[in-house]
Write an enzyme that holds these catalytic residues in place. Sequence first.
Site, PDB file in Angstrom:
ATOM      1  N   HIS A 140     -46.754  -8.633  21.935  1.00 40.27           N
ATOM      2  CA  HIS A 140     -46.302  -7.931  20.724  1.00 40.27           C
ATOM      3  C   HIS A 140     -46.810  -8.653  19.490  1.00 40.27           C
ATOM      4  CE1 HIS A 140     -42.756 -10.262  19.122  1.00 40.27           C
ATOM      5  NE2 HIS A 140     -42.527 -10.589  20.367  1.00 40.27           N
TER       6      HIS A 140
ATOM      7  N   ASP B  81     -43.413 -16.615  17.916  1.00 41.86           N
ATOM      8  CA  ASP B  81     -42.936 -15.302  18.395  1.00 41.86           C
ATOM      9  C   ASP B  81     -43.415 -14.198  17.476  1.00 41.86           C
ATOM     10  OD1 ASP B  81     -41.583 -13.212  19.549  1.00 41.86           O
ATOM     11  OD2 ASP B  81     -39.609 -13.817  18.835  1.00 41.86           O
TER      12      ASP B  81
ATOM     13  N   GLU C  87     -41.814  -4.472  18.995  1.00 41.87           N
ATOM     14  CA  GLU C  87     -41.126  -5.088  20.138  1.00 41.87           C
ATOM     15  C   GLU C  87     -39.749  -5.567  19.707  1.00 41.87           C
ATOM     16  OE1 GLU C  87     -39.626  -8.329  22.757  1.00 41.87           O
ATOM     17  OE2 GLU C  87     -40.103  -8.413  20.617  1.00 41.87           O
ATOM     18  N   GLU C  88     -39.705  -6.107  18.495  1.00 37.49           N
ATOM     19  CA  GLU C  88     -38.453  -6.700  18.012  1.00 37.49           C
ATOM     20  C   GLU C  88     -37.375  -5.645  17.751  1.00 37.49           C
ATOM     21  OE1 GLU C  88     -37.997  -9.692  18.400  1.00 37.49           O
ATOM     22  OE2 GLU C  88     -39.793 -10.891  17.974  1.00 37.49           O
TER      23      GLU C  88
ATOM     24  N   ASP D  60     -45.397 -13.386  25.544  1.00 28.31           N
ATOM     25  CA  ASP D  60     -44.471 -13.327  24.410  1.00 28.31           C
ATOM     26  C   ASP D  60     -43.863 -14.714  24.267  1.00 28.31           C
ATOM     27  OD1 ASP D  60     -42.544 -12.780  22.538  1.00 28.31           O
ATOM     28  OD2 ASP D  60     -41.548 -11.201  23.682  1.00 28.31           O
TER      29      ASP D  60
ATOM     30  N   HIS E 125     -36.892 -16.669  15.770  1.00 26.93           N
ATOM     31  CA  HIS E 125     -36.410 -15.592  14.883  1.00 26.93           C
ATOM     32  C   HIS E 125     -35.940 -16.098  13.519  1.00 26.93           C
ATOM     33  CE1 HIS E 125     -35.898 -12.262  18.156  1.00 26.93           C
ATOM     34  NE2 HIS E 125     -37.132 -12.705  18.040  1.00 26.93           N
TER      35      HIS E 125
HETATM   36  N1  TRP Z   1     -39.450 -11.492  22.017  1.00 23.82           N
HETATM   37  C1  TRP Z   1     -38.445 -11.877  22.991  1.00 23.82           C
HETATM   38  C2  TRP Z   1     -37.099 -11.660  22.337  1.00 23.82           C
HETATM   39  O1  TRP Z   1     -37.026 -11.668  21.128  1.00 23.82           O
HETATM   40  C3  TRP Z   1     -38.623 -13.311  23.352  1.00 23.82           C
HETATM   41  C4  TRP Z   1     -37.922 -13.685  24.583  1.00 23.82           C
HETATM   42  C5  TRP Z   1     -36.704 -14.246  24.704  1.00 23.82           C
HETATM   43  C6  TRP Z   1     -38.441 -13.534  25.882  1.00 23.82           C
HETATM   44  N2  TRP Z   1     -36.428 -14.470  26.010  1.00 23.82           N
HETATM   45  C7  TRP Z   1     -37.467 -14.035  26.751  1.00 23.82           C
HETATM   46  C8  TRP Z   1     -39.643 -13.050  26.364  1.00 23.82           C
HETATM   47  C9  TRP Z   1     -37.693 -14.048  28.089  1.00 23.82           C
HETATM   48  C10 TRP Z   1     -39.847 -13.055  27.714  1.00 23.82           C
HETATM   49  C11 TRP Z   1     -38.871 -13.552  28.583  1.00 23.82           C
HETATM   50  O2  TRP Z   1     -36.108 -11.448  23.008  1.00 23.82           O
HETATM   51 ZN    ZN Z   2     -38.802 -12.058  19.465  1.00 16.19          ZN
END
Ligand code: TRP
Ligand code: ZN
Length: 318
Positions: A126, A138, A172-173, A201, A288
Amino acid sequence: MKFSVSGRTAATGLVAAAVSTVMLLTDGSLAGAAPGPAQAAAPDIPVANVKAHLAQLQSIATANGGNRAHGKAGYKASLDYVKGKLDAAGFTTTVQTFTSSGATDYNLIADWPGGDTDHVVMSGSHLDSVSAGPGINDNGSGSAAVLETALAVSRAGYQPAKHLRFAWWGAEELGMVGSRNYVNGLSTANRSKISDYLNFDMIASPNPGYFVYDDDPTIEKTFKDYFTGLNITTEPETEGDGRSDHAPFKSAGIPVGGLFSGADYIKTAAQKAAWGGTSGKAFDPCYHRSCDTSTNIDDTALDHNSDAIAHAVWELSS
Ligand code: TRP
Ligand code: ZN
Ligand code: CA
């Protein structure tokens, strides 16, 4: 055709079928089946190139109110940056437009010409950040590593048996909106042509772990073997099923895998013993937050994970 473990057999059959056009005897056996042209091993991805992309994404955020979020100018500028690099390298790029929460958003899809389009190895990340910050770990990290892997395909003139496709997802967010739109827009036939979807990600967390998605066994082994070769232990990533862009692919029955260096969970003492860094502290304390800037990156994790992506793309498509 359903592609799971049985899809592996189908893929092997694809190679045999290609050979058979010149060598199949009437009894169905292969005459002196010389191995096909040896495919070169994956290149070492220059981490400096990946970091240069991250510097550009940071500049884009800085110039656009400090983020690269859905519906904001920084997102579209990020997409234009990635697209420009891919177009110049000979990819066929497609921008998919959709609407989410009342704002226009975009996915970027890049196809590398050649290979059997009935067997597609797809890699994605993403490209949007949260609105709180620039989103460099991220997920600038995944976005930049996938971009540099695609550019390495072009530099190598790599012509694998399978077709290569790369994707950068919007929103994605907001709940994997872009990737869900893409998968929902595929016909059943086109879904079945995707042999593998690899997701990246967060791959350069400043206090990194080395997590490999515990999903499709072939993809998982491909990554694990790579890290074993580096003498790095990995842990299975099991809670990610609903948390990133591989989820819509998995729901559609497509084999998925990926890498993750950790978000807001705390590194344990055992994990510190395996990977170094700091125990009792989050893998990414800036997850974040506004401090997810270009300094919020572990260069070693970025390098290893980028090289692992190239390894898997080469290995799974050859
Ligand atoms: N972009 C994901 C999120 O904001 C990042 C993330 C958190 C993630 N935990 C994860 C990505 C586990 C893959 C697997 O939630
Ligand atoms: Zn994220
Ligand atoms: Ca490297």
